[in-house]
Design an enzyme around this catalytic site. Sequence first.
Site, PDB file in Angstrom:
ATOM      1  N   ASP A 134      -0.273  -7.120   6.583  1.00  0.00           N
ATOM      2  CA  ASP A 134      -1.098  -7.612   5.476  1.00  0.00           C
ATOM      3  C   ASP A 134      -1.377  -6.429   4.560  1.00  0.00           C
ATOM      4  O   ASP A 134      -2.455  -5.846   4.574  1.00  0.00           O
ATOM      5  CB  ASP A 134      -2.393  -8.214   6.024  1.00  0.00           C
ATOM      6  CG  ASP A 134      -3.310  -8.724   4.925  1.00  0.00           C
ATOM      7  OD1 ASP A 134      -2.897  -8.714   3.745  1.00  0.00           O
ATOM      8  OD2 ASP A 134      -4.452  -9.106   5.246  1.00  0.00           O
ATOM      9  N   GLN A 138      -7.570   4.934  -2.437  1.00  0.00           N
ATOM     10  CA  GLN A 138      -7.310   4.017  -3.544  1.00  0.00           C
ATOM     11  C   GLN A 138      -8.586   3.763  -4.332  1.00  0.00           C
ATOM     12  O   GLN A 138      -9.685   4.063  -3.894  1.00  0.00           O
ATOM     13  CB  GLN A 138      -6.755   2.694  -2.998  1.00  0.00           C
ATOM     14  CG  GLN A 138      -7.628   2.060  -1.923  1.00  0.00           C
ATOM     15  CD  GLN A 138      -6.840   1.178  -0.978  1.00  0.00           C
ATOM     16  OE1 GLN A 138      -5.741   0.723  -1.253  1.00  0.00           O
ATOM     17  NE2 GLN A 138      -7.425   0.905   0.193  1.00  0.00           N
ATOM     18  N   PRO A 149      -0.732   4.167  -0.574  1.00  0.00           N
ATOM     19  CA  PRO A 149      -0.533   4.277   0.875  1.00  0.00           C
ATOM     20  C   PRO A 149       0.330   3.177   1.470  1.00  0.00           C
ATOM     21  O   PRO A 149       0.767   3.284   2.613  1.00  0.00           O
ATOM     22  CB  PRO A 149      -1.973   4.218   1.430  1.00  0.00           C
ATOM     23  CG  PRO A 149      -2.764   3.531   0.367  1.00  0.00           C
ATOM     24  CD  PRO A 149      -2.136   3.931  -0.932  1.00  0.00           C
ATOM     25  N   ASP A 188      -3.730   4.954  10.351  1.00  0.00           N
ATOM     26  CA  ASP A 188      -2.437   4.763   9.706  1.00  0.00           C
ATOM     27  C   ASP A 188      -1.617   3.736  10.489  1.00  0.00           C
ATOM     28  O   ASP A 188      -1.192   3.997  11.616  1.00  0.00           O
ATOM     29  CB  ASP A 188      -1.703   6.111   9.650  1.00  0.00           C
ATOM     30  CG  ASP A 188      -0.410   6.048   8.859  1.00  0.00           C
ATOM     31  OD1 ASP A 188       0.207   4.967   8.791  1.00  0.00           O
ATOM     32  OD2 ASP A 188      -0.013   7.098   8.313  1.00  0.00           O
ATOM     33  N   GLY A 189      -1.391   2.568   9.876  1.00  0.00           N
ATOM     34  CA  GLY A 189      -0.646   1.513  10.548  1.00  0.00           C
ATOM     35  C   GLY A 189       0.785   1.910  10.854  1.00  0.00           C
ATOM     36  O   GLY A 189       1.345   1.508  11.880  1.00  0.00           O
ATOM     37  N   ASP A 194      -9.975  -6.737   4.966  1.00  0.00           N
ATOM     38  CA  ASP A 194     -10.948  -7.766   4.580  1.00  0.00           C
ATOM     39  C   ASP A 194     -11.235  -8.729   5.724  1.00  0.00           C
ATOM     40  O   ASP A 194     -12.250  -9.429   5.709  1.00  0.00           O
ATOM     41  CB  ASP A 194     -10.470  -8.534   3.350  1.00  0.00           C
ATOM     42  CG  ASP A 194      -9.109  -9.195   3.555  1.00  0.00           C
ATOM     43  OD1 ASP A 194      -9.007 -10.089   4.406  1.00  0.00           O
ATOM     44  OD2 ASP A 194      -8.152  -8.807   2.858  1.00  0.00           O
ATOM     45  N   THR A 231      -1.086  -4.153   0.741  1.00  0.00           N
ATOM     46  CA  THR A 231      -1.087  -4.279  -0.702  1.00  0.00           C
ATOM     47  C   THR A 231       0.359  -4.269  -1.186  1.00  0.00           C
ATOM     48  O   THR A 231       1.302  -4.190  -0.394  1.00  0.00           O
ATOM     49  CB  THR A 231      -1.847  -3.111  -1.354  1.00  0.00           C
ATOM     50  OG1 THR A 231      -1.144  -1.889  -1.075  1.00  0.00           O
ATOM     51  CG2 THR A 231      -3.264  -2.998  -0.814  1.00  0.00           C
ATOM     52  N   GLU A 232       0.551  -4.329  -2.500  1.00  0.00           N
ATOM     53  CA  GLU A 232       1.895  -4.166  -3.042  1.00  0.00           C
ATOM     54  C   GLU A 232       2.363  -2.734  -2.777  1.00  0.00           C
ATOM     55  O   GLU A 232       1.552  -1.856  -2.480  1.00  0.00           O
ATOM     56  CB  GLU A 232       1.899  -4.497  -4.536  1.00  0.00           C
ATOM     57  CG  GLU A 232       1.609  -5.969  -4.808  1.00  0.00           C
ATOM     58  CD  GLU A 232       1.747  -6.331  -6.278  1.00  0.00           C
ATOM     59  OE1 GLU A 232       2.755  -5.969  -6.896  1.00  0.00           O
ATOM     60  OE2 GLU A 232       0.823  -6.989  -6.795  1.00  0.00           O
ATOM     61  N   HIS A 286      -4.306 -16.056   3.895  1.00  0.00           N
ATOM     62  CA  HIS A 286      -4.641 -15.677   5.267  1.00  0.00           C
ATOM     63  C   HIS A 286      -4.096 -16.686   6.281  1.00  0.00           C
ATOM     64  O   HIS A 286      -3.605 -16.306   7.348  1.00  0.00           O
ATOM     65  CB  HIS A 286      -6.145 -15.504   5.411  1.00  0.00           C
ATOM     66  CG  HIS A 286      -6.671 -14.351   4.614  1.00  0.00           C
ATOM     67  ND1 HIS A 286      -7.771 -14.444   3.791  1.00  0.00           N
ATOM     68  CD2 HIS A 286      -6.214 -13.084   4.475  1.00  0.00           C
ATOM     69  CE1 HIS A 286      -7.975 -13.272   3.201  1.00  0.00           C
ATOM     70  NE2 HIS A 286      -7.047 -12.437   3.608  1.00  0.00           N
TER      71      HIS A 286
END
Length: 275
Positions: free
Chosen positions: A155, A31, A162, A137-138, A86, A157-158, A62
Amino acid sequence: MELWYTEKQTDSFGITAKIKQTYVTEKTDFQDLAMIETEEFGNMLVLDGMVMTTEKDEFVYHEMVAHPALFTHPNPKRVLVVGGGDGGVIREIMKHPKVEQAVLVDIDGKVIEYSKKYLPSIAGELDNPRVSVQVGDGYMHIHDNKNAYDVIMVDSTEPVGPAVELFSRGFYQGIYEALKEDGIFVAQTDNPWFKADLIQNVNRDVKEIFPIVRVYCANIPTYPSGLWTFTMGSKKHDPLQVEEAQIPEINTKYYSPRLHKAAFVLPKFVEDLVK
């Protein structure tokens, strides 16, 4: 000369923030990543043109990913965070002494690296001995670890790049299988103003798999529309059955024992989305 960062949250709407300096702009293997310092929100992590977290308002997201699930599960010893490089969700998990191990799996090691450098107040617990940080890779981690976790937190991203597969029914089925018999999972599920279809689709898929499904909200100023939803799927424990007196006071800025149930009281238009 003034510099401003603008996130186009839709084709015709966005938010903007005045920039003090740019630390990093890099195209990683997965990304586009930027780390910038803003006048209003402090240091800000941006992935693929979308605000992921800022120093000023990060605590809302969080805390609300971590605490509703961890105070619903009576004995959350082993917790998985998918994404979240993060480190903010990990920081909140570490406030729970019952957690013996928290595993973080993020596909992009650069997010972890730059967060430690530029967001130390968020990433400060990634080196905690109770935390295992894995770059990977989750989606595959979920499918390779059956009956392994008490709580799983997504948690992500939109649903672009990925993260697309992290909003699929197959992923939620994998989560169900990776949880123990009384396990709980929670995922961020975007906002109801611009992504109503996404919320409905996730809610439908999760309800086909988990016997208990609850949606709750929080206010996050730098996320699209400011109103954000989270979806919890549980095999056994209902967050609405947790009494305020059962929840100990911990060091938080947004979540509280009183807020626990209140967060599940949805605005009418959001309630209608998930009926």
